[in-house]
Design a protein around this motif. Structure first.
Motif, PDB file in Angstrom:
ATOM      1  N   ARG A  18     -10.750 -52.371  16.910  1.00  0.00           N
ATOM      2  CA  ARG A  18     -12.037 -51.881  16.406  1.00  0.00           C
ATOM      3  C   ARG A  18     -12.901 -53.023  15.892  1.00  0.00           C
ATOM      4  O   ARG A  18     -14.126 -53.021  16.081  1.00  0.00           O
ATOM      5  N   ALA A  21     -14.213 -54.821  18.903  1.00  0.00           N
ATOM      6  CA  ALA A  21     -15.238 -53.993  19.536  1.00  0.00           C
ATOM      7  C   ALA A  21     -16.545 -54.068  18.749  1.00  0.00           C
ATOM      8  O   ALA A  21     -17.626 -54.172  19.339  1.00  0.00           O
ATOM      9  N   ALA A  22     -16.455 -54.025  17.427  1.00  0.00           N
ATOM     10  CA  ALA A  22     -17.661 -54.102  16.604  1.00  0.00           C
ATOM     11  C   ALA A  22     -18.361 -55.445  16.786  1.00  0.00           C
ATOM     12  O   ALA A  22     -19.592 -55.499  16.914  1.00  0.00           O
ATOM     13  N   ILE A  23     -17.592 -56.510  16.834  1.00  0.00           N
ATOM     14  CA  ILE A  23     -18.168 -57.839  17.042  1.00  0.00           C
ATOM     15  C   ILE A  23     -18.869 -57.906  18.393  1.00  0.00           C
ATOM     16  O   ILE A  23     -19.947 -58.496  18.514  1.00  0.00           O
ATOM     17  N   ARG A  24     -18.277 -57.267  19.398  1.00  0.00           N
ATOM     18  CA  ARG A  24     -18.856 -57.269  20.746  1.00  0.00           C
ATOM     19  C   ARG A  24     -19.915 -56.177  20.929  1.00  0.00           C
ATOM     20  O   ARG A  24     -20.480 -56.041  22.014  1.00  0.00           O
ATOM     21  N   ARG A  25     -20.137 -55.386  19.882  1.00  0.00           N
ATOM     22  CA  ARG A  25     -21.097 -54.277  19.924  1.00  0.00           C
ATOM     23  C   ARG A  25     -20.791 -53.298  21.054  1.00  0.00           C
ATOM     24  O   ARG A  25     -21.643 -52.918  21.847  1.00  0.00           O
ATOM     25  N   THR A  26     -19.526 -52.918  21.095  1.00  0.00           N
ATOM     26  CA  THR A  26     -19.052 -51.952  22.077  1.00  0.00           C
ATOM     27  C   THR A  26     -18.042 -51.046  21.388  1.00  0.00           C
ATOM     28  O   THR A  26     -17.947 -51.057  20.166  1.00  0.00           O
ATOM     29  N   SER A  27     -17.330 -50.281  22.129  1.00  0.00           N
ATOM     30  CA  SER A  27     -16.319 -49.391  21.555  1.00  0.00           C
ATOM     31  C   SER A  27     -14.943 -49.761  22.091  1.00  0.00           C
ATOM     32  O   SER A  27     -14.825 -50.428  23.129  1.00  0.00           O
TER      33      SER A  27
END
Length: 91
Positions: A18, A21-27
């Protein structure tokens, strides 16, 4: 058509996923989907590459293994490297 999939993973792994994913701005869902797409594509690429090499050896009459290997048509190292470069679109 999209299908739902349930995964069982450790809490710590999910927490770290998570964060990534947040760092990559995805899920996490998108990350798993992209990973699976990459793996399926790579498997297909590997199969196509193996088929291409098998066809190459068939066409040239060069056995890939066994007692006959090394007999028949000979290729030098540079010729084989060039074949790989052409396969990868680098030549």
């Amino acid at each position: 058509m999209t299908k739902n999939l349930t995964l069982a993973i450790e809490d710590e792994l999910l927490d770290r996923a998570r964060i990534i994913a947040a760092i990559r701005r995805t899920s996490v869902n998108a990350m798993v989907r992209e990973y699976l797409e990459r793996e399926v594509r790579r498997e297909g690429d590997d199969a196509r590459r193996a088929d291409a090499w098998a066809a190459f050896f068939r066409e040239t009459g060069t056995p890939r293994s066994g007692p006959e290997a090394g007999e028949g048509v000979k290729f030098d190292r540079e010729e084989l490297y060039n074949e790989v470069l052409r396969e990868r679109g680098l030549l």
